[in-house]
Enzyme design. Structure first.
Site, mmCIF file in Angstrom:
data_model
loop_
_atom_site.group_PDB
_atom_site.id
_atom_site.type_symbol
_atom_site.label_atom_id
_atom_site.label_comp_id
_atom_site.label_asym_id
_atom_site.label_seq_id
_atom_site.Cartn_x
_atom_site.Cartn_y
_atom_site.Cartn_z
ATOM 1 N N HIS A 190 0.829 -1.198 0.000
ATOM 2 C CA HIS A 190 0.000 0.000 0.000
ATOM 3 C C HIS A 190 0.869 1.257 0.000
ATOM 4 O O HIS A 190 2.081 1.201 0.178
ATOM 5 C CB HIS A 190 -0.939 -0.012 1.203
ATOM 6 C CG HIS A 190 -2.014 -1.054 1.101
ATOM 7 N ND1 HIS A 190 -3.019 -1.184 2.029
ATOM 8 C CD2 HIS A 190 -2.239 -2.023 0.167
ATOM 9 C CE1 HIS A 190 -3.819 -2.179 1.677
ATOM 10 N NE2 HIS A 190 -3.362 -2.704 0.556
ATOM 11 N N GLU A 193 1.240 3.761 2.105
ATOM 12 C CA GLU A 193 1.970 4.075 3.328
ATOM 13 C C GLU A 193 3.267 3.269 3.418
ATOM 14 O O GLU A 193 4.319 3.798 3.799
ATOM 15 C CB GLU A 193 1.097 3.777 4.555
ATOM 16 C CG GLU A 193 -0.189 4.599 4.600
ATOM 17 C CD GLU A 193 -1.371 3.892 3.991
ATOM 18 O OE1 GLU A 193 -2.483 4.032 4.517
ATOM 19 O OE2 GLU A 193 -1.184 3.195 2.960
ATOM 20 N N CYS A 251 -5.348 1.244 6.463
ATOM 21 C CA CYS A 251 -6.076 0.004 6.733
ATOM 22 C C CYS A 251 -5.627 -0.604 8.052
ATOM 23 O O CYS A 251 -4.515 -0.368 8.534
ATOM 24 C CB CYS A 251 -5.890 -0.991 5.594
ATOM 25 S SG CYS A 251 -4.193 -1.580 5.379
ATOM 26 N N CYS A 271 -1.644 -1.094 7.459
ATOM 27 C CA CYS A 271 -0.781 0.085 7.326
ATOM 28 C C CYS A 271 -0.705 0.898 8.611
ATOM 29 O O CYS A 271 0.300 1.557 8.870
ATOM 30 C CB CYS A 271 -1.279 0.965 6.180
ATOM 31 S SG CYS A 271 -1.052 0.197 4.563
ATOM 32 N N ALA A 331 -21.674 11.435 -26.959
ATOM 33 C CA ALA A 331 -21.279 12.636 -27.699
ATOM 34 C C ALA A 331 -22.459 13.039 -28.570
ATOM 35 O O ALA A 331 -23.052 12.192 -29.251
ATOM 36 C CB ALA A 331 -20.047 12.360 -28.554
ATOM 37 N N TRP A 366 -17.610 11.596 -37.645
ATOM 38 C CA TRP A 366 -17.432 11.706 -36.200
ATOM 39 C C TRP A 366 -18.152 12.945 -35.704
ATOM 40 O O TRP A 366 -18.133 13.964 -36.391
ATOM 41 C CB TRP A 366 -15.946 11.810 -35.821
ATOM 42 C CG TRP A 366 -15.170 10.580 -36.139
ATOM 43 C CD1 TRP A 366 -14.331 10.368 -37.183
ATOM 44 C CD2 TRP A 366 -15.140 9.353 -35.377
ATOM 45 N NE1 TRP A 366 -13.778 9.119 -37.148
ATOM 46 C CE2 TRP A 366 -14.263 8.470 -36.039
ATOM 47 C CE3 TRP A 366 -15.778 8.925 -34.219
ATOM 48 C CZ2 TRP A 366 -14.012 7.180 -35.575
ATOM 49 C CZ3 TRP A 366 -15.524 7.667 -33.755
ATOM 50 C CH2 TRP A 366 -14.645 6.806 -34.425
ATOM 51 N N THR A 382 -25.045 -0.745 -31.506
ATOM 52 C CA THR A 382 -23.787 -0.015 -31.708
ATOM 53 C C THR A 382 -22.753 -0.902 -32.383
ATOM 54 O O THR A 382 -22.017 -0.461 -33.273
ATOM 55 C CB THR A 382 -23.246 0.490 -30.353
ATOM 56 O OG1 THR A 382 -24.181 1.416 -29.802
ATOM 57 C CG2 THR A 382 -21.899 1.170 -30.515
ATOM 58 N N GLY A 433 -25.852 2.476 -27.285
ATOM 59 C CA GLY A 433 -26.453 3.694 -27.779
ATOM 60 C C GLY A 433 -27.641 4.220 -26.988
ATOM 61 O O GLY A 433 -27.760 3.976 -25.784
#
Length: 364
Positions: free
Chosen positions: A51, A53, A76, A85, A155, A171, A197, A295
């Protein structure tokens, strides 16, 4: 900016270096400071590895004794694939620990901080908490809701179309926006699209425009229309085809025989893949985050089911018109404007000529 915030922001910056590698664990960064100087720093690289730490303490060596540790998430306190840790920090002689936010994981949940205090180590919490919560929003969802964090991404043109009435969609946005979309793929464990799609665009659904791992590709295909030659079935990434129980068993077996491809069969509801059952299947596979790219009907299904946590909407300065053009989110939709999703913590980002608007869906 306070001194604590300065070092915590550095720890958050370090944590982001582990992006796309730590799941199902959180991203964590740590900085060890002595008299205003950083003597060690580290971050969590990958699940199962040391981890943040521990890495920071290793970098600091004997200089860690008497220092202050800045950690983006509560240390943790349990034994997993690595040791706790909080014990490592105490053994190293750390005198003060500054934490951005507590860990909601029931295995930790305040126990790490309690242990540190019992060792007479000063504990400060809540420094840069908002930034730290956003850093690990996927992990926190995974722990508290027991399901993947779900992002809807689309988009559209300025007049709200994701495709012309002919189905053409390439596009809508420019290269900068499309590259950022690939970055989003990298940041999620899995990406999901509908069979429409796949049949229309034959996408590969990889991160080819950015450096990083490919997400697991998931296709909703209730009647198994996918072609064995589809790009989404290539060996570039893992793929899961989700289909109905009545789908062609011989074709399903042939698809399953392809490298890195799995077929999940679920009982259909009104001819559709039941999203609640699908999400359980994904959670059982330790998929902690899901990017839904559409989609329109797939987005609508997630919207109607109330299954989403964040929206990424890319808007291009184009107008295609037409009453039959495709909109980003289909389905039944909200009966009133007030019942629609309200986004919170909204951000705006200009990508070339395109605008990205993103925000978390405000919980009712």
């Amino acid at each position: 900016m306070t001194t604590d915030e300065k070092y915590m922001l550095r720890a958050i910056q370090l944590a982001k270096c582990g992006e796309a590698g730590t799941a199902p664990n959180p991203m964590v960064g740590a900085v060890i400071v002595h008299n205003g100087h950083i003597v060690g720093e580290g971050y969590h690289h990958k699940a199962g590895e040391p981890h943040a730490e521990v890495n920071a303490l290793k970098a600091a060596g004997v200089a860690a004794k008497g220092c202050t540790a800045y950690v983006t998430l509560e240390p943790c306190s349990h034994y997993g694939r690595t040791g706790p840790c909080c014990v490592a920090l105490a053994k190293a002689g750390i005198k003060k620990v500054v934490v951005a936010c507590t860990d909601p994981n029931p295995k930790v949940a305040g126990r790490g901080l309690e242990y540190l205090r019992l060792q007479n180590i000063e504990v400060v919490t809540g420094v840069c908490e908002e930034e730290a919560l956003k850093l690990n929003e996927k992990f926190f969802c995974w722990i508290t809701k027991q399901r993947p964090f779900i992002s809807l991404k689309y988009a559209m043109t300025l007049d709200g179309k994701i495709a012309a009435h002919t189905g053409d969609s390439k596009w809508i946005t420019g290269e900068e926006a499309r590259t950022y979309a690939h970055l989003l793929r990298k940041q999620h464990d899995a990406i999901l699209v509908g069979i429409g799609t796949v049949l229309e665009d034959d996408p590969e659904l990889t991160t080819r425009m950015v450096k990083g791992k490919n997400p697991i590709r998931i296709v909703l295909d209730s009647t198994l229309k996918v072609s064995l030659m589809s790009a989404v079935l290539n060996a570039a990434a893992e793929t899961i085809i989700v289909t109905g129980l009545e789908a062609d068993a011989i074709k399903a077996e042939a698809i399953s025989a392809l490298p890195n491809v799995e077929v999940i069969r679920l009982p259909l509801e009104n001819g559709k893949i039941p999203l609640d059952l699908l999400i359980i299947q994904l959670a059982n596979r330790n998929i902690t985050s899901l990017l839904v790219e559409g989609g329109s009907e797939v987005h609508g299904a997630f919207k109607d089911a109330g299954l989403a946590d964040r929206v990424y909407g890319f808007i291009a300065p184009k107008v295609v018109g037409g009453k039959n053009g495709f909109t980003p989110i289909g389905g039944v939709g909200s009966a009133t404007i007030e019942e629609g999703w309200q986004l919170d913590e909204v951000e705006y980002k200009l990508l070339g000529q395109d605008l990205l608007i993103t925000g978390k869906i405000k919980e009712a």
